[in-house]
Design an enzyme around this catalytic site. Structure first.
Site, PDB file in Angstrom:
ATOM      1  N   ASN A 181       2.518 -16.264  -1.955  1.00 51.69           N
ATOM      2  CA  ASN A 181       2.820 -16.279  -0.728  1.00 51.69           C
ATOM      3  C   ASN A 181       1.662 -16.411   0.329  1.00 51.69           C
ATOM      4  O   ASN A 181       1.505 -17.240   1.141  1.00 51.69           O
ATOM      5  CB  ASN A 181       3.726 -15.034  -0.104  1.00 51.69           C
ATOM      6  CG  ASN A 181       4.965 -14.858  -0.700  1.00 51.69           C
ATOM      7  OD1 ASN A 181       5.659 -15.918  -1.232  1.00 51.69           O
ATOM      8  ND2 ASN A 181       5.598 -13.629  -0.962  1.00 51.69           N
TER       9      ASN A 181
ATOM     10  N   LYS B 234      -6.582  -5.452  -2.025  1.00 53.82           N
ATOM     11  CA  LYS B 234      -7.200  -4.035  -1.776  1.00 53.82           C
ATOM     12  C   LYS B 234      -7.860  -3.202  -2.899  1.00 53.82           C
ATOM     13  O   LYS B 234      -8.573  -2.138  -2.741  1.00 53.82           O
ATOM     14  CB  LYS B 234      -6.095  -3.335  -1.050  1.00 53.82           C
ATOM     15  CG  LYS B 234      -5.755  -3.829   0.346  1.00 53.82           C
ATOM     16  CD  LYS B 234      -4.360  -2.976   0.703  1.00 53.82           C
ATOM     17  CE  LYS B 234      -3.133  -3.176   0.227  1.00 53.82           C
ATOM     18  NZ  LYS B 234      -2.468  -4.620   0.775  1.00 53.82           N
TER      19      LYS B 234
ATOM     20  N   VAL C  99      -6.775  -4.486   5.429  1.00 47.00           N
ATOM     21  CA  VAL C  99      -5.918  -3.246   6.462  1.00 47.00           C
ATOM     22  C   VAL C  99      -5.619  -3.842   7.668  1.00 47.00           C
ATOM     23  O   VAL C  99      -6.372  -4.335   8.195  1.00 47.00           O
ATOM     24  CB  VAL C  99      -7.078  -1.984   6.607  1.00 47.00           C
ATOM     25  CG1 VAL C  99      -6.345  -0.975   7.420  1.00 47.00           C
ATOM     26  CG2 VAL C  99      -7.671  -1.492   5.457  1.00 47.00           C
TER      27      VAL C  99
ATOM     28  N   ASP D 144      -0.247   1.760  -1.699  1.00 47.73           N
ATOM     29  CA  ASP D 144      -0.906   0.720  -0.779  1.00 47.73           C
ATOM     30  C   ASP D 144      -1.603   1.413   0.459  1.00 47.73           C
ATOM     31  O   ASP D 144      -2.608   0.853   0.921  1.00 47.73           O
ATOM     32  CB  ASP D 144       0.407  -0.018  -0.387  1.00 47.73           C
ATOM     33  CG  ASP D 144      -0.341  -1.221   0.232  1.00 47.73           C
ATOM     34  OD1 ASP D 144      -1.296  -2.095  -0.104  1.00 47.73           O
ATOM     35  OD2 ASP D 144      -0.001  -1.440   1.538  1.00 47.73           O
TER      36      ASP D 144
ATOM     37  N   LYS E 255      -5.627   1.603   1.938  1.00 50.42           N
ATOM     38  CA  LYS E 255      -6.044   1.025   3.303  1.00 50.42           C
ATOM     39  C   LYS E 255      -6.770   2.316   3.798  1.00 50.42           C
ATOM     40  O   LYS E 255      -7.800   2.165   4.405  1.00 50.42           O
ATOM     41  CB  LYS E 255      -4.871   0.814   4.178  1.00 50.42           C
ATOM     42  CG  LYS E 255      -4.049  -0.336   3.721  1.00 50.42           C
ATOM     43  CD  LYS E 255      -2.650  -0.598   4.612  1.00 50.42           C
ATOM     44  CE  LYS E 255      -2.194  -1.886   4.100  1.00 50.42           C
ATOM     45  NZ  LYS E 255      -0.720  -2.254   4.595  1.00 50.42           N
TER      46      LYS E 255
END
Length: 817
Positions: A469, A572, A602, A671, A675
């Site tokens: 994507n 990340k 982030v 996730d 961050k």
């Protein structure tokens, strides 16, 4: 001879079949043969034709044997000829033994033994072979036969064609091709066999009686374009030891510029003026309206290439500085009208010619390589007394479209005017300016003039890892912004990779229909093997865009840095890796002085990291950051209420590309933890996974099952999430998933990720679905916090953030000297 194939077959050949040519140095040994076989398999179409020269120095070996045989006929001592023939036999049969096995080896070796029996019989006087071309033709025949057998052994459908079976010509110093009969012969041979890669002998043809002829030195390049013209092919690719055409000879001039395109007239002029890459005869058969000639490197396949074709709309510009260290002048008395007329009618065109009427002299400049021919020609004219030879000259020329209209023309004129200039002239087609100098050339002069002629733009090669994507969205954005991006540096995308396949082209991939091209051109790769090859890319700087969520890619960041690449991360995993691994990445990054940008890790496209760095660099200290760090969780909770199932929202987020590929990364808070770690480390805090208090939304029994099963069992979350919502509503609040860290008075760090109940009127409870919000307290912002908010998820937003990082990198790199 009549055509035996249909019009549809002929059209299919013209549209689908391209021609590839490999010279002798590309086939010098077994390793080279395997490399060529790989190129043919991976870069040639299933029905393409491959024209080959004799392997290595085979042609020179044959000529030496012929000369030794002639000497033996005079002296009666064939010892030297026998030694040379044994060496040639050992070389050729050694290639067969080194490349082939089993039935393939037996078949080709048997043919070789038969060939050399004829050679030994000829050497002993048992057979008379008077025509050199008959002997010379064996070199190409051996190459074509062996390469075809190697491809067959590797599972590729292939066969070889002796060009003498279709290419018919009238004997002459440069044989005159009988085009129609040759065309019919070739089409009859190849058109019925779609899906077969035919290996064709270069350099040789036959006369109408079937006797061997040779096309002359550099005849294989000519053979390739000739074969291409016979089948009306769209493209001929000439594979050489160099990657296309440069703005000067890279062996003599530093910081040369690669040329992605050349117009036919420019290329022909460059060849006429002595380019070592191109030969004038190569262009003779070409249909300039249809065909393109690509010049590529067989040593570094992914390197840039030069495409030669019709480019009528190019702006006037000088493209190539070419030089000849030795030029000979012939001075002719203008009063000798007969000799002047002979010079003007000579087939060999001079580099330039001019008249000095006052002195009654005409001058003709030729390459030193043509001296022997010119002296023999003058002897044949029986008028040599009217012409004199002048040596000690050299040539510089600037080749380019409408050269006299360019600013570089004035620069070239000024720079050569400061040398021992004998003559400066524009060629008749205005595609070159030529300077004849009465001095030797050295590389310092070439570099000086080259640097004055070509304003050097630093270049950046971009390797895109990840075509999902975000990767697709960024490639689309890059296509729209390409001109603006290239204002600072020459930026080209050199590769697009997914987890198993890569499409690599150091000339820059063509992004038109890139998805289809990727499926057609991408091939398997190993990242650990690719990375050490990347420094060979002809760019001043390289950057890897990590648009994946792959741990395997993140673990290779030290290797990327150590091999000279900068990194832009949407991934990340590296920034949130274990403290020891993170320290290693940072150490290698600093050691090799590489840049690492990761603003999108982030807040997607929000300028969060830039703001934090600006505050710190200005003297402020960050005391705490809290808020909703996940665009996914923001979207989920802003849309969640007593009437909506939480599982339905998770499915929708995944379908819309708002969540991680595996939503458990979001639900388990992994996730968000990443961050939080990235932000804390960005402001210099020491924080690791074990230091963070985490309340996960993911039940343990759903954590390790396959993703498909998890998506089916999502409704198991609904009862617990509804209980959570109703509990918050009892006090007029709503649940939100918050993350925070704060620096304590003792400089320790307290960090937490989990559900908190927020009053319905609070700004944290009234975000736009998908919005991130970061509440930042600092020494300066301690009474009223600095708040940064905006979209925190979505492929377009993240792609924009990646582009922002690239802009930052370009700004930094473009300032380097």
């Amino acid at each position: 001879m009549e055509l035996e194939v249909s019009d549809d077959q002929i059209q299919a050949v013209a549209e689908q079949v391209q021609v590839h040519k490999f010279g002798g140095s590309s086939l010098a040994d077994a390793y080279c043969y395997r490399r060529v076989a790989r190129i043919v398999t991976e870069y040639a179409g299933a029905s393409d034709l491959v024209v080959v020269s004799a392997a290595g120095d085979t042609t020179n070996r044959i000529l030496a044997i012929i000369d030794a045989k002639q000497e033996a006929d005079e002296t009666g001592d064939a010892g030297m000829a026998e030694v040379l023939l044994k060496q040639l036999e050992k070389y050729q049969q050694g290639l067969i033994s080194g490349l082939l096995t089993g039935a393939h080896q037996e078949r080709v070796m048997a043919a070789s033994v038969e060939d050399f029996e004829r050679w030994w019989n000829w050497l002993a006087g048992g057979e008379t072979i008077e025509r050199r071309p008959e002997l010379l033709s064996y070199g190409e025949l051996w190459s074509a036969r062996l390469l075809s057998a190697l491809l067959q052994q590797q599972g590729t459908q292939s066969d070889f064609i002796d060009a003498r079976t279709f290419l018919v010509a009238d004997d002459a110093p440069e044989p005159f091709i009988r085009t129609e009969v040759s065309r019919i012969g070739l089409l009859n041979r190849i058109a019925p066999h779609a899906g077969t890669r035919f290996i064709v002998t270069g350099f040789i043809c036959s006369d109408p009686e079937g006797r061997s002829l040779i096309l002359g030195r550099n005849g294989s390049d000519y053979s390739a374009t000739l074969v291409g013209s016979l089948i009306d092919s769209k493209q001929v690719t000439i594979w050489k030891d160099v990657a296309g055409v440069y703005s000067a000879d890279p062996r003599k001039v530093e910081r040369v510029v690669s040329l992605p395109i050349l117009d036919w007239q420019e290329a022909e002029e460059l060849a006429r003026l002595g380019s070592p890459v191109l030969h004038p005869r190569t262009f003779q058969p070409v249909d300039r309206e249809r065909m393109v000639i690509a010049v590529r490197s067989s040593l570094k396949v992914e390197n840039q290439q030069t495409r030669i074709g019709r480019y009528d709309d190019t702006e006037p510009t000088g493209k190539v500085l070419t030089a000849l260290s030795e030029v000979v002048l012939f001075r002719v008395d203008l009063r000798d009208a007969k000799l002047i007329e002979a010079f003007e009618e000579l087939d060999l065109t001079p580099l330039i010619s001019w008249n000095e009427v006052a002195q009654h002299h005409a001058y003709y400049a030729y390459h030193q390589n043509h001296l022997e021919f010119m002296e023999q020609w003058l002897d044949a004219q029986d008028l040599k007394g009217s012409a004199s030879k002048l040596t000690g000259y050299s040539m510089l020329a600037l080749v380019g479209n409408r050269i006299q209209e360019t600013e570089q023309y004035a620069t070239f004129k000024q720079e050569t005017g400061e040398q021992a200039l004998r003559r400066l002239a524009i060629t008749p087609d205005n595609n070159a300016v030529v300077a004849i100098l009465e001095q030797k050339l050295d590389n310092r002069l070439l570099n000086k003039i080259h640097s004055q002629l070509f304003s050097y733009r630093r270049s950046l090669g971009v390797l895109v890892v990840g075509r999902g994507n975000i990767g697709s969205a960024w490639l689309s954005l890059y296509r729209r912004l390409r001109e603006r991006i290239n204002e600072q540096m020459d930026v080209r995308i050199i590769g697009i990779l997914n987890s198993t396949r890569m499409w690599l082209d150091y000339n820059g991939v063509d992004l038109t229909d890139w998805q289809d091209n990727f499926e057609r051109l991408a091939r398997p790769y190993e990242m650990s093997q690719l990375i050490p090859e990347l420094p060979n890319a002809p760019y001043d700087e390289l950057v890897m865009l990590d648009l994946t969520d792959a741990t395997a890619v993140a673990q290779l960041y030290p290797s990327f840095f150590a091999n000279g690449l900068h990194i832009i991360s949407a991934n990340k995993r590296a920034g949130a890796s274990s403290e020891s691994q993170y320290d290693e990445i940072r150490t290698i990054q600093r050691e090799y002085e590489r840049e690492w940008y990761y603003n999108t890790t982030v807040g997607a496209g929000l300028p969060l990291n830039y703001a934090l760095n600006d505050l710190r660099n200005s003297g402020d200290s960050i005391r705490s950051i809290s808020g909703i760090f996940s665009g996914t969780m923001s979207w989920l909770f802003e849309n969640f209420n007593s009437e909506v199932k939480f599982s339905d929202l998770v499915r929708e987020a995944k379908q819309r590309g708002l969540s991680e590929p595996d939503p458990r990364e979001d639900l388990s808070c992994q996730d968000i933890i990443r961050k939080l770690l990235i932000l804390a480390r960005e402001i210099g805090l020491r924080l690791d996974w074990k230091d963070i208090d985490v309340d996960s939304l993911l039940p343990e029994h759903l954590a390790d099952i396959p993703l498909d099963e998890f998506m089916q069992r999502l409704p198991e979350l609904d009862d617990g999430m509804q209980d959570l919502y109703q509990d918050a509503q009892k006090t007029g609040k709503v649940p939100r998933l918050l993350a925070s860290f704060a620096v304590q008075d003792d400089d320790s760090v307290r960090a937490r990720v989990g559900i908190e109940y927020i009053p319905e009127g609070d700004m944290l409870a009234n975000l736009i679905p998908g919005e991130n919000i970061f509440v930042i307290y600092t020494d300066w912002y301690h009474e009223m916090p600095l708040v940064i908010s905006g979209p925190g998820a979505g492929k377009e937003v993240t792609a924009g953030g990646v582009q922002s990082d690239l802009n930052q990198l370009l700004s930094r790199l473009s300032k380097k000297s």
